[in-house]
Design a protein around this motif. Structure first.
Motif, PDB file in Angstrom:
ATOM      1  N   THR A  80       0.831  -1.197   0.000  1.00 50.36           N
ATOM      2  CA  THR A  80       0.000   0.000   0.000  1.00 50.36           C
ATOM      3  C   THR A  80       0.865   1.247   0.000  1.00 50.36           C
ATOM      4  O   THR A  80       0.611   2.193  -0.750  1.00 50.36           O
ATOM      5  CB  THR A  80      -0.948  -0.001   1.214  1.00 50.36           C
ATOM      6  N   PRO A 104      -7.899  -3.610   0.806  1.00 53.29           N
ATOM      7  CA  PRO A 104      -8.539  -2.290   0.711  1.00 53.29           C
ATOM      8  C   PRO A 104      -8.028  -1.347   1.805  1.00 53.29           C
ATOM      9  O   PRO A 104      -7.879  -1.738   2.962  1.00 53.29           O
ATOM     10  CB  PRO A 104     -10.024  -2.594   0.902  1.00 53.29           C
ATOM     11  N   THR A 134      -8.020   1.867   4.398  1.00 56.00           N
ATOM     12  CA  THR A 134      -8.978   2.517   5.294  1.00 56.00           C
ATOM     13  C   THR A 134      -8.259   3.639   6.026  1.00 56.00           C
ATOM     14  O   THR A 134      -7.037   3.742   5.982  1.00 56.00           O
ATOM     15  CB  THR A 134      -9.544   1.529   6.333  1.00 56.00           C
ATOM     16  N   GLY A 135      -9.022   4.465   6.683  1.00 57.49           N
ATOM     17  CA  GLY A 135      -8.450   5.508   7.524  1.00 57.49           C
ATOM     18  C   GLY A 135      -7.613   6.508   6.750  1.00 57.49           C
ATOM     19  O   GLY A 135      -8.009   7.010   5.707  1.00 57.49           O
ATOM     20  N   LEU A 171      -6.852   5.768   3.109  1.00 59.95           N
ATOM     21  CA  LEU A 171      -7.972   6.035   2.215  1.00 59.95           C
ATOM     22  C   LEU A 171      -7.984   7.509   1.819  1.00 59.95           C
ATOM     23  O   LEU A 171      -8.116   7.847   0.642  1.00 59.95           O
ATOM     24  CB  LEU A 171      -9.294   5.642   2.871  1.00 59.95           C
ATOM     25  N   ILE A 207      -8.810   1.114  -3.116  1.00 54.34           N
ATOM     26  CA  ILE A 207      -9.960   1.292  -2.232  1.00 54.34           C
ATOM     27  C   ILE A 207     -10.751  -0.009  -2.081  1.00 54.34           C
ATOM     28  O   ILE A 207     -11.242  -0.320  -0.987  1.00 54.34           O
ATOM     29  CB  ILE A 207     -10.875   2.427  -2.755  1.00 54.34           C
ATOM     30  N   THR A 208     -10.906  -0.767  -3.146  1.00 54.70           N
ATOM     31  CA  THR A 208     -11.743  -1.968  -3.076  1.00 54.70           C
ATOM     32  C   THR A 208     -10.920  -3.236  -3.015  1.00 54.70           C
ATOM     33  O   THR A 208      -9.808  -3.325  -3.383  1.00 54.70           O
ATOM     34  CB  THR A 208     -12.683  -2.065  -4.285  1.00 54.70           C
TER      35      THR A 208
END
Length: 179
Positions: A2, A49, A51-52, A55, A178-179
């Motif tokens: 990521t 995915p 998060t936080g 994202l 994201i997904t």
């Protein structure tokens, strides 16, 4: 992975601004931006995915990369189009070369391109693909009177397609994260 994807997405966003000057670097900026986006896409496929904070960073970097990264690609597309002999008579150098403010048939294209790519990216990332049609319709209607000038329609089509394809590609990378 990521982090790598976000770093490469950031590189795609800043490389056009950092590498924008100089004739020697004519192809370096679009090449680095494209390679960085491709690397981000590959890294995004191997992640969970986000998060936080990740994202939020993904969304911000995607809009920035869409807005800034498309300009050198549009200029590269203009240079490629200028070299095509099957396109009819050779247009003026001022039309398809990297332009100074006030040259060519379509003025304000750089600012309009940044706004167009930003709007396309925001619409796609917001889950509102209809916004893409609205952005393109508004741009087409606003430019309609100018499109009768010599080579303006070619410049409009090449610039718009290149811009939108870049913005959609950046959003594809963001959606993969994201997904």
């Amino acid at each position: 992975m990521t982090t790598l994807a976000l770093v490469l997405l950031g590189l795609a966003a800043v490389s056009p601004a950092v590498l924008a000057s100089g004739r020697i670097r004519l192809w370096i900026s679009p090449t680095i931006a494209t390679l960085a986006l491709g690397g981000a896409a590959l890294a995004a496929t191997a992640t969970r995915p986000v998060t936080g904070f990740a994202l939020g960073a993904t969304l911000v970097l995607a809009v920035l990369a869409a807005a800034t990264g498309g300009a050198p690609l549009v200029r590269a597309a203009f240079r490629i189009a200028k070299r095509q002999e099957d396109a009819g008579p050779t247009p003026d150098a001022a039309v398809l070369a990297p332009r100074v403010a006030g040259e060519g048939p379509l003025r304000g294209g750089r600012i309009i391109g940044v706004l167009e790519r930003s709007a396309v990216a925001v619409a796609i990332l917001a889950g509102w693909p209809e916004g893409l049609a609205i952005v393109l319709a508004v741009k087409g209607l606003a430019r309609y009177p100018e499109l009768r000038e010599p080579h303006a329609s070619e410049q409009f089509i090449i610039g718009t397609f290149t811009s939108v394809l870049w913005a959609v590609a950046v959003c594809g990378v963001a959606k993969a994260l994201i997904t």
